[in-house]
Design a protein around this motif. Structure first.
Motif, PDB file in Angstrom:
ATOM      1  N   ASP A  63      -7.925  13.103 -47.737  1.00  0.00           N
ATOM      2  CA  ASP A  63      -8.583  13.073 -46.429  1.00  0.00           C
ATOM      3  C   ASP A  63      -7.685  13.689 -45.360  1.00  0.00           C
ATOM      4  OD1 ASP A  63     -10.839  11.977 -47.453  1.00  0.00           O
ATOM      5  OD2 ASP A  63     -10.440   9.925 -46.788  1.00  0.00           O
TER       6      ASP A  63
ATOM      7  N   VAL B 252      -5.585  16.136 -45.784  1.00  0.00           N
ATOM      8  CA  VAL B 252      -5.697  17.597 -45.922  1.00  0.00           C
ATOM      9  C   VAL B 252      -7.013  18.073 -45.314  1.00  0.00           C
ATOM     10  CG1 VAL B 252      -5.904  19.481 -47.581  1.00  0.00           C
ATOM     11  CG2 VAL B 252      -4.197  17.696 -47.944  1.00  0.00           C
ATOM     12  N   SER B 253      -8.093  17.317 -45.575  1.00  0.00           N
ATOM     13  CA  SER B 253      -9.402  17.699 -45.004  1.00  0.00           C
ATOM     14  C   SER B 253      -9.333  17.716 -43.481  1.00  0.00           C
ATOM     15  CB  SER B 253     -10.485  16.711 -45.451  1.00  0.00           C
ATOM     16  OG  SER B 253     -10.712  16.837 -46.827  1.00  0.00           O
ATOM     17  N   ASP B 254      -8.718  16.693 -42.918  1.00  0.00           N
ATOM     18  CA  ASP B 254      -8.631  16.622 -41.451  1.00  0.00           C
ATOM     19  C   ASP B 254      -7.821  17.791 -40.895  1.00  0.00           C
ATOM     20  OD1 ASP B 254     -10.109  14.347 -41.642  1.00  0.00           O
ATOM     21  OD2 ASP B 254      -8.447  12.948 -41.313  1.00  0.00           O
TER      22      ASP B 254
ATOM     23  N   ARG C 279      -7.543  20.710 -42.254  1.00  0.00           N
ATOM     24  CA  ARG C 279      -8.321  21.958 -42.403  1.00  0.00           C
ATOM     25  C   ARG C 279      -9.324  22.143 -41.270  1.00  0.00           C
ATOM     26  NH1 ARG C 279      -9.496  21.600 -48.869  1.00  0.00           N
ATOM     27  NH2 ARG C 279      -7.406  22.185 -49.533  1.00  0.00           N
ATOM     28  N   ARG C 280      -9.703  21.047 -40.641  1.00  0.00           N
ATOM     29  CA  ARG C 280     -10.638  21.180 -39.519  1.00  0.00           C
ATOM     30  C   ARG C 280      -9.973  21.867 -38.327  1.00  0.00           C
ATOM     31  NH1 ARG C 280     -13.391  15.128 -40.001  1.00  0.00           N
ATOM     32  NH2 ARG C 280     -14.145  15.437 -42.124  1.00  0.00           N
TER      33      ARG C 280
END
Lengths: 226, 301
Positions: free
Chosen positions: A72, A74-76, A78-79
Motif C-alpha cells: 500500500d 508503494v501504491s500511495d 505511485r499516486r
C-alpha cells in the motif's frame, strides 16, 4: 523526492545487471536517460517508481526506502508519480476520458466532480475532441498524449516517461517535448528515457536538462557531443 | 456514522463499489459459469436444508410420539381377571392418563402390514395388548413395573426404548448428514467461484498491472473483482433458491402413513431460512474471490 543511492538491480541468471546507480530527481529537475537498447533504461525507471525494488543499495521514494515499504505504501507513492509507458497501457474497454480519470478513481477521489478538470487536461494535450473514443481507436501520438494526461491527472510531483516519442513522428515528438518542458517549468521533476538523440538536442533550447547515459550497467553523464 | 452509512460501508466492503467494478472488462463465459453453478448449488442446498429440517422433525416426532405411551403385553393365556387387575393398577397409577385393551380389530390392523387384511385374530395365539397413555409428568415406570409383577407376573411393560433409541439416533445422524451436505455444497461453490475468479483474474492480469502502476491499492483491485463475482453468485443463488422452493412446494404433503419421504419439505417458520441460502452463497463467493485476487496480486508483484 526520488533518489537512487548506490542502487543495483540484478535479474539473476546472467541477465541484465545494473550497479552503482546514483540519481536524485529534485523538484524542477529535468533528466534525459539515454543508452543503447537493452541497457536497462526501463529497469532503472521501474526502480524510480517502485515497480522493482533494488537488489543492492537503496531507492527512496519521497524519503522512504522501497525495500521497507509495504504494498500500500508503494501504491500511495505511485499516486505522486506520473508515468508514461512506451506502450501506454490503457484499459481498452474504457473511453479515453475514463482512462485519464482512472488514477483519481483508484485513489478514491470524486471522479464526477473532477470531470471538468479531466476534460480540461485532455484539451491541454489536444485530445478534447477524442475523449469519448476508445484507446484502440487512437493514433500513436494520440495514445502518447492520452497517457501523458493520465500521468498528470493526480498533479504528480514527478513525471517519468519511457520512450514517449518511440511511436510518433517528429512533429508529435516536438509537441510532447513542449508539453514536458512546460510541466518542468511548473516545478515538476521530469525524467525521460529515450534513444532519440535528436530529441535531446532539440530539447536543449527549451529546458536545462541533465543527460545521463546508461551503458554496461552503470550510469554516467553523457558526453559533450549531445 | 449513521446506520445508513454503516450499512453502505458494510455493503461496499463486501460487495465492492460500483466505480471499482467498472475497471474490470466485461466477461462472458466465467460470468455464466458463476451464475449457473451458484444456481445449481443453491438448488441443492435448498433440498439439503429441507432434509435437515425433515430429519429434525422426524427425530422429534419419533422421540416424542413413542415416549408418550407404554404398551403392556399380557401373556397369551392371561385370564380376564388378570387383565382387569392390570388395568386397575395402571389406571390408579399417578402419571398414567389412560389404559385401553386393544380389541381384535385394532390387533388385526397392527398385523395387517405383515399378514394382510382379514387376519383371523381369534385363531392366533396372540398376547393381549394394553395401550397405556402417559400424562405429563409421566409415571415412575420402574415402580409401575414392580406393582404389575405382583398381579401379572409374566406381563411385559414395554416403554418402546429399544425401538425409539435407534430411530432417534438414525434421524439425528440424517440431520447431521444434511448439515454436512450443506457444508459440502458451500465448499464446492467456493471452489467453483475460485476457479472462475482465477480464470477472470488471469485473463485480466494486464488490467491489474495497470491499476497497480497508477496507484491502486490491493483492496481496490480485490473489491473490483469481488463485487462482480459476489453479485453473480447472489443472482444465481436467488434463482436456484427460488426454483428449489417451487420444487419443494410441489412435493406431496406430509402424511403420517408415508413418513420421511413426504416429510421432506419446509413448513411455517422454516421458510424464513431459505433467504439465507443466497446470502450464504454470496458470502462464500465474496470470500473465495477475495482469496483468489489476493493470491493473484502477490503473484503479479
Amino acid at each position: 523526492m526520488i533518489e537512487l543511492r548506490d542502487a543495483a538491480y540484478d535479474y539473476g541468471g546472467g541477465g541484465l545487471a545494473l550497479r552503482g546507480l546514483d540519481l536524485s530527481l529534485a523538484p524542477g529537475s529535468f533528466h534525459f536517460l539515454t543508452g543503447p537498447s537493452g541497457a536497462g533504461k526501463t529497469t532503472l525507471l521501474k526502480l524510480l517508481y517502485g515497480e522493482l525494488r533494488p537488489t543492492g543499495g537503496a531507492a527512496l521514494l519521497f524519503g522512504s526506502d522501497t525495500r521497507a515499504m509495504d504494498r500500500d505504501g508503494v501504491s500511495d507513492a505511485r499516486r505522486r508519480i506520473g508515468v508514461v509507458h512506451q506502450d501506454c497501457r490503457f484499459l481498452d474497454h474504457l473511453p479515453v476520458h475514463d482512462n485519464v480519470a482512472l488514477p483519481l478513481r483508484v485513489a478514491g477521489g470524486d471522479v464526477a466532480s473532477r470531470a471538468d478538470d479531466v476534460a480540461q487536461l485532455l484539451g491541454w494535450v489536444g485530445l478534447g475532441a477524442r475523449m469519448h473514443a476508445r484507446p484502440p481507436e487512437l493514433s500513436g501520438g494520440e495514445r502518447q498524449r492520452a497517457a501523458l494526461a493520465r500521468a498528470l491527472v493526480m498533479d504528480p510531483d514527478v513525471l517519468i516517461a519511457d520512450e514517449p516519442t518511440g511511436n510518433v513522428d517528429w512533429d508529435m515528438s516536438q509537441r510532447l517535448l513542449t508539453l514536458l518542458a512546460e510541466l518542468n517549468r511548473m516545478g515538476k521533476a521530469v525524467i525521460v528515457a529515450t534513444h532519440d538523440l535528436a530529441l535531446i538536442r532539440a530539447a536543449k533550447a527549451q529546458v536545462a536538462a541533465r543527460v545521463l547515459r546508461l551503458s554496461g550497467g552503470a550510469l554516467s553523464a553523457a558526453g559533450a557531443d549531445l | 456514522m449513521t446506520p445508513r452509512d454503516r450499512l453502505a460501508a458494510w455493503a461496499e466492503a463486501w460487495l465492492g463499489d460500483r466505480d471499482a467494478d467498472r475497471v474490470v472488462p466485461p466477461s462472458g463465459q466465467t460470468a455464466w459459469l458463476t451464475v449457473a453453478s451458484a444456481g445449481a448449488m443453491a438448488f441443492l442446498a435448498v433440498f439439503a436444508l429441507a432434509l435437515a429440517f425433515a430429519a429434525g422433525t422426524l427425530a422429534d416426532r419419533w422421540s416424542q410420539g413413542l415416549s408418550d405411551a407404554l404398551t403392556l403385553r399380557m401373556p397369551t393365556d392371561a385370564t380376564d381377571a388378570q387383565v382387569d387387575a392390570a388395568l386397575t393398577i395402571l389406571r390408579t397409577t399417578p402419571g398414567v392418563a389412560g389404559a385401553t385393551v386393544l380389541d381384535d380389530a385394532a390387533q388385526a390392523a397392527l398385523l395387517a402390514p405383515w399378514l394382510g387384511d382379514g387376519v383371523p385374530v381369534d385363531d392366533l395365539p396372540l398376547p393381549r395388548l394394553i395401550d397405556v397413555a402417559l400424562g405429563d409428568p409421566g409415571p415412575d415406570v420402574e415402580g409401575l413395573r414392580l406393582r404389575l409383577a405382583g398381579e401379572a407376573p409374566r406381563a411385559v411393560l414395554d416403554d418402546h426404548g429399544r425401538w425409539r433409541a435407534p430411530l432417534v439416533d438414525a434421524a439425528a445422524r440424517l440431520r447431521l448428514l444434511s448439515w454436512a451436505t450443506l457444508g459440502l455444497i458451500a465448499g464446492v461453490t467456493a471452489a467453483i467461484v475460485t476457479l472462475a475468479a482465477q480464470a477472470a483474474l488471469a485473463a485480466n492480469a494486464e488490467v491489474i498491472r495497470v491499476l497497480r502502476l497508477i496507484g491502486a491499492r490491493d483492496a481496490f483491485v480485490v473489491r473490483a473483482f469481488a463485487r462482480r463475482f459476489t453479485l453473480r453468485a447472489l443472482a444465481g443463488a436467488v434463482l436456484g433458491t427460488g426454483l428449489g422452493a417451487l420444487a419443494l412446494a410441489a412435493l406431496p404433503g406430509a402424511g403420517d402413513r408415508i413418513g420421511l419421504l413426504a416429510g421432506i419439505g419446509i413448513r411455517g417458520a422454516q421458510w424464513t431460512a431459505l433467504p439465507l441460502v443466497p446470502i450464504l452463497a454470496a458470502a462464500v463467493a465474496a470470500l473465495a474471490t477475495r482469496g483468489a485476487a489476493a493470491r493473484m496480486l502477490r503473484r503479479i508483484d
